[in-house]
Design an enzyme around this catalytic site. Structure first.
Site, PDB file in Angstrom:
ATOM      1  CE1 TYR A 190       5.406 -21.418  12.014  1.00  0.00           C
ATOM      2  CE2 TYR A 190       5.783 -19.053  11.719  1.00  0.00           C
ATOM      3  CZ  TYR A 190       6.199 -20.362  11.580  1.00  0.00           C
ATOM      4  OH  TYR A 190       7.401 -20.616  10.979  1.00  0.00           O
ATOM      5  CG  LEU A 222      -2.208  -0.810   1.146  1.00  0.00           C
ATOM      6  CD1 LEU A 222      -2.954  -0.744   2.476  1.00  0.00           C
ATOM      7  CD2 LEU A 222      -3.103  -0.317   0.014  1.00  0.00           C
ATOM      8  CG  ASP A 249       3.661  -2.607   7.592  1.00  0.00           C
ATOM      9  OD1 ASP A 249       3.014  -1.741   8.202  1.00  0.00           O
ATOM     10  OD2 ASP A 249       3.161  -3.691   7.224  1.00  0.00           O
ATOM     11  CD  GLU A 264       7.120  -6.387  -4.277  1.00  0.00           C
ATOM     12  OE1 GLU A 264       7.619  -7.438  -3.819  1.00  0.00           O
ATOM     13  OE2 GLU A 264       6.837  -5.389  -3.577  1.00  0.00           O
ATOM     14  CD  GLN A 279      -2.059  -4.660   1.849  1.00  0.00           C
ATOM     15  OE1 GLN A 279      -2.413  -4.836   3.017  1.00  0.00           O
ATOM     16  NE2 GLN A 279      -0.789  -4.686   1.491  1.00  0.00           N
TER      17      GLN A 279
END
Length: 482
Positions: free
Chosen positions: A190, A15, A247, A35, A89
């Site tokens: 997890y 994003l 992030d 990317e 997203q």
């Protein structure tokens, strides 16, 4: 010698990266987004967009498309005409990428950053093309690292993080019901510290767990990903000519759904400031305001998410001694920017105010007031988003002349908007809401934040506006011809 040149290289197509590329391209900046994965993510993480985020997306012309991609909405016109977004997203990112490409951005998947060095004149980046194995050297004026919470760019810069760090690990499963084609998301605990690994969560094993919950479901598992839930903020949001966004700059638990909003907020902020510097209307010192404004905001976002997580999903969290978080509406609409890019004229230390009762002081978002243009109702919010706006509650003849003079002197796109035959104030609230008397004016940045305010008409409006903008753009020591 570099193989290619670009104005801004954006690393990461999440994003933050997609939004940064879109906002930069819309402002005419030469931008390349890379990317390392070979295709966009299909993961429906970060569902929903706040009304403030939808304001920013509206400035780029994609709000309606994102609204249509969602499955419902609420109206909150007391604070903004923007609606909540409900798209996920994986729905939003392709919309942002398409708009970025339409405005001239280049998007390159399967391209991984394997080296980065910088000098006073720019950044040299080495890219590995995963499609053909070739190495390419890119020379960029600036880099925006939006490559996620495990950001390799951040690590290469030696930027550390502070905060609670890792809180838990989850396996997130994306699956599709074949009968309805609905995409679903399931999260599983997890525990790598107990010896669990991704091998324990094969497609077949995960499908079996889904069938335990719904034996009759005919499903197809689309993706299985490990995800670390954490809470941390980068010690620095920039190093030289490289900036962190999304992030890569800060991570928070998903509770409260603010990470996606923060990513898009980072993107808009860094984009308009980089564009101003690259177009020559501001000096590089303006870029210091990115860290000054976004880092305190990130701290508040992480704090709020931790409190929400404790209430809903992590009751074991010990938040003793942590301050009370800002209310979500105050975080979105009432947070105060404090940097050289605003000229604060009071001593109030509060980080935010109640957006239901806005003060319209410098540093705060310019409030919503309903106006009318002919037969059409418009909001003050809809006047912002492109360049600088000088808003007045009168016909603004003196301010029209002042903005023309200042625009010519600084080479800065700026427009005066005032009441008159073409724009009326049916509720009579504009002057009082913006705290300006007859002849006063409020200067609004491209992001809709009030940068400076003249409560009353100055003796020399053009000189006052010129002095304010020179300080805001880092050009206080420029000559009159600058």
């Amino acid at each position: 010698m570099a193989d290619e040149r670009t104005g801004v290289l954006v690393v990461g197509a999440g994003l933050a990266g997609c939004a940064t590329a879109m906002f930069l391209a819309r402002r005419g900046v030469d931008v390349l987004l890379v990317e390392r994965h070979q295709s966009p993510s299909t993961h429906p993480r970060a569902t929903g967009q706040s009304r403030r985020t939808m304001e920013l997306l509206g400035y780029a012309g994609v709000a309606e498309e994102i609204t249509a991609a969602g499955d419902g909405n609420d109206d909150g016109r007391a604070v903004t005409p923007a609606l909540f977004g409900t798209a996920s997203q994986d729905q939003v990112e392709p919309i942002l990428l398409r708009r970025a490409q339409q405005d001239g951005a280049e998007i390159r998947f399967g391209a991984e950053v394997v080296g980065l060095t910088q000098d006073p004149a720019g950044v040299t980046v080495r890219l590995l093309n995963h499609w053909n194995g070739r190495l390419t050297t890119i020379r960029a004026d600036y880099v925006v690292a939006a490559d996620g919470h495990r950001s390799r760019v951040r690590a290469s810069l030696g930027i550390h993080r502070h905060g609670r760090g890792s809180l838990r690990n989850t396996i997130e499963v994306v699956y599709v019901r074949k009968d309805t084609r609905d995409k679903r998301l399931m999260s599983l605990e997890y525990h790598p510290e107990r010896g669990e690994s991704m091998r324990d969560f094969s497609t077949e094993a995960v499908a079996g767990l889904i069938h335990l919950a719904d034996p009759d479901a005919d499903i197809e598992v689309e993706a299985v990903q490990a995800w670390e839930v954490g809470a941390s903020v980068a010690d620095h949001f920039a190093a030289g000519r490289v900036f962190l966004a999304g992030d890569a700059a800060a991570t928070a638990p998903p509770d409260g759904g603010t990470s996606g909003d923060t990513a898009i907020g980072d993107a808009f902020d860094v984009a308009w400031k980089l564009a101003a510097v690259l177009h020559g209307t501001a000096v590089p010192a303006l870029l210091d305001s990115y860290q000054a404004e976004r880092a305190p905001y990130a701290e508040q976002v992480v704090l709020a998410a931790l409190h929400t997580a404790k209430e809903h999903t992590m009751p074991w969290l010990d938040l003793t001694g942590d301050p009370t978080p800002l209310a979500r509406l105050a975080l979105g609409f009432g947070f105060r920017c404090r940097s050289s890019a605003v000229l604060i004229d009071d001593t109030d230390p509060a980080p935010a105010e109640d957006p239901a009762h806005p003060s319209a002081r410098p540093g705060f978002r310019a409030p919503h007031v309903p106006l009318r243009s002919g037969a059409t109702q418009v909001s003050t919010v809809e006047l912002f988003g492109d360049g600088w706006i000088l808003l007045t509650a009168t016909e603004g003849g003196v301010w029209q002349a002042a903005t023309r003079s200042v625009a010519s002197t600084l080479g800065l796109p700026i427009k005066a908007v005032g009441l008159g035959a073409d724009l009326t104030d049916p509720t009579g609230r504009l002057a009082t809401t913006y705290g300006i008397e007859h002849g006063g004016a409020s200067l609004i940045r491209p992001d809709g934040v009030i940068a400076w305010r003249a409560v009353t008409e100055p003796t020399h409006p053009a000189a006052a506006l010129l002095a304010a903008l020179r300080r805001l753009l880092g050009r206080a020591h420029a000559t009159a011809a600058a």
